[in-house]
Design a protein around this motif. Structure first.
Motif, PDB file in Angstrom:
ATOM      1  N   GLN A  27       0.830  -1.203   0.000  1.00 40.28           N
ATOM      2  CA  GLN A  27       0.000   0.000   0.000  1.00 40.28           C
ATOM      3  C   GLN A  27       0.864   1.251   0.000  1.00 40.28           C
ATOM      4  O   GLN A  27       0.541   2.241  -0.666  1.00 40.28           O
ATOM      5  N   TYR A  28       1.946   1.204   0.726  1.00 34.74           N
ATOM      6  CA  TYR A  28       2.847   2.352   0.775  1.00 34.74           C
ATOM      7  C   TYR A  28       3.305   2.726  -0.638  1.00 34.74           C
ATOM      8  O   TYR A  28       3.321   3.895  -1.009  1.00 34.74           O
ATOM      9  N   ARG A  30       1.791   1.745  -3.572  1.00 34.09           N
ATOM     10  CA  ARG A  30       0.642   2.085  -4.417  1.00 34.09           C
ATOM     11  C   ARG A  30       0.198   3.519  -4.194  1.00 34.09           C
ATOM     12  O   ARG A  30      -0.277   4.191  -5.113  1.00 34.09           O
ATOM     13  N   CYS A  31       0.307   3.980  -2.940  1.00 34.74           N
ATOM     14  CA  CYS A  31      -0.180   5.314  -2.570  1.00 34.74           C
ATOM     15  C   CYS A  31       0.983   6.273  -2.351  1.00 34.74           C
ATOM     16  O   CYS A  31       0.922   7.171  -1.499  1.00 34.74           O
ATOM     17  N   ASP A  33       1.980   8.726  -3.929  1.00 35.88           N
ATOM     18  CA  ASP A  33       1.706  10.151  -4.173  1.00 35.88           C
ATOM     19  C   ASP A  33       1.315  10.886  -2.904  1.00 35.88           C
ATOM     20  O   ASP A  33       1.567  12.087  -2.775  1.00 35.88           O
ATOM     21  N   ILE A  34       0.707  10.182  -1.937  1.00 40.64           N
ATOM     22  CA  ILE A  34       0.319  10.856  -0.688  1.00 40.64           C
ATOM     23  C   ILE A  34       1.218  10.466   0.488  1.00 40.64           C
ATOM     24  O   ILE A  34       1.144  11.078   1.550  1.00 40.64           O
ATOM     25  N   TYR A  62      -7.745   4.384   9.635  1.00 41.97           N
ATOM     26  CA  TYR A  62      -7.140   5.288   8.665  1.00 41.97           C
ATOM     27  C   TYR A  62      -7.239   6.773   9.052  1.00 41.97           C
ATOM     28  O   TYR A  62      -6.259   7.506   8.872  1.00 41.97           O
ATOM     29  N   ALA A  75      -6.672  12.070   2.362  1.00 41.88           N
ATOM     30  CA  ALA A  75      -5.693  10.984   2.323  1.00 41.88           C
ATOM     31  C   ALA A  75      -6.219   9.761   3.063  1.00 41.88           C
ATOM     32  O   ALA A  75      -6.051   8.623   2.597  1.00 41.88           O
ATOM     33  N   GLU A  78      -8.667   7.989   0.855  1.00 42.68           N
ATOM     34  CA  GLU A  78      -8.006   7.306  -0.258  1.00 42.68           C
ATOM     35  C   GLU A  78      -7.345   6.017   0.213  1.00 42.68           C
ATOM     36  O   GLU A  78      -7.418   4.982  -0.460  1.00 42.68           O
ATOM     37  N   LEU A  79      -6.717   6.063   1.367  1.00 40.15           N
ATOM     38  CA  LEU A  79      -6.064   4.870   1.909  1.00 40.15           C
ATOM     39  C   LEU A  79      -7.095   3.799   2.283  1.00 40.15           C
ATOM     40  O   LEU A  79      -6.874   2.602   2.057  1.00 40.15           O
ATOM     41  N   ASP A  82      -8.275   2.175  -0.859  1.00 38.97           N
ATOM     42  CA  ASP A  82      -7.250   1.252  -1.340  1.00 38.97           C
ATOM     43  C   ASP A  82      -7.310  -0.066  -0.570  1.00 38.97           C
ATOM     44  O   ASP A  82      -7.210  -1.151  -1.159  1.00 38.97           O
TER      45      ASP A  82
END
Length: 223
Positions: A27-28, A30-31, A33-34, A62, A75, A78-79, A82
């Motif tokens: 996940q780190y 994949r995401c 951008d944030i 989250y 954010a 979004e997490l 995901d």
């Protein structure tokens, strides 16, 4: 006489620990951008600390995680999205789970799952592992509107199988949410021993302790 075996899902049928660690690491990336301003090791450590080995719902995890990391509500959303979309494919079945389910089915046991969680994620994991055909009933707390340890969800599972609670054996890893709660509802219960959820010293020892899911078979043979 036991006529049905009901299971918790996470850390009972599913070996949750390696799955969640692999997911968080991915996940780190994949995401990115944030999360790019946050070291990967810190993100993974903070996530595992906040979620308390799955005891805290992700809709709570989250926002708290985002606050710790100085991220905003967008954010966090979004997490969470995901997680909902991607986590089910990380599910890892315990190696002894499928042979045990096959054996129970050959014994003409009715099988079921009672799990806390979000329907999309829990059913996603079940389907990713091709487990659905084993079970006559699957109860997910978000669908049922009631969660373990409430006795209602256990009683409802027995009713869906047209059985009395006393005809059901519940298998779970959480001492209080699974084992004590199932027995309080009128079921028999067995604890799948778990170092992440040790048996509390102030609670009477479980009547049945399993080292592995395969131990269910001799337990039933003795009954």
């Amino acid at each position: 006489m036991i006529r049905a075996v009901l299971f918790d899902l996470d850390e009972t049928l599913i070996d949750r620990a390696p799955a969640i660690r692999a997911f968080v690491a991915d996940q780190y990336h994949r995401c990115a951008d944030i999360l790019s301003a946050i070291p990967s090791e810190r993100y993974q450590q903070e996530f595992l600390e906040v979620e308390q080995f799955g005891r805290v719902a992700k809709k709570i995890v989250y926002p708290e995680l985002a606050a710790r990391l100085g991220l905003g509500d967008e954010a966090a959303a979004e997490l969470l999205q995901d997680y909902t979309v991607h986590y089910p494919r990380y599910a890892t079945l315990r190696p002894e789970a499928r042979p045990t389910l096959d054996r129970l089915r050959s014994m003409e046991m009715s099988l079921g799952i009672v799990t806390n969680g979000v329907a999309e994620v829990q059913f996603g994991k079940i389907d990713a592992l091709n487990l659905r055909t084993y079970f006559r009933t699957i109860l997910v707390s978000a669908v049922e509107g009631v969660s373990k340890p409430d006795p209602v969800i256990f009683q409802r599972a027995a009713e869906r199988l047209d059985l009395l609670q006393g005809e059901c054996l519940f298998i779970g890893d959480n001492p209080l949410v699974d084992v004590v709660a199932a027995e309080a509802s009128g079921m028999s219960a067995a604890w799948l021993a778990n170092t992440e959820s040790p048996w509390p010293s102030d609670v009477p020892e479980p009547r049945h302790r399993l080292s592995t899911l395969a131990d269910i078979i001799p337990l039933l043979d003795r009954r």
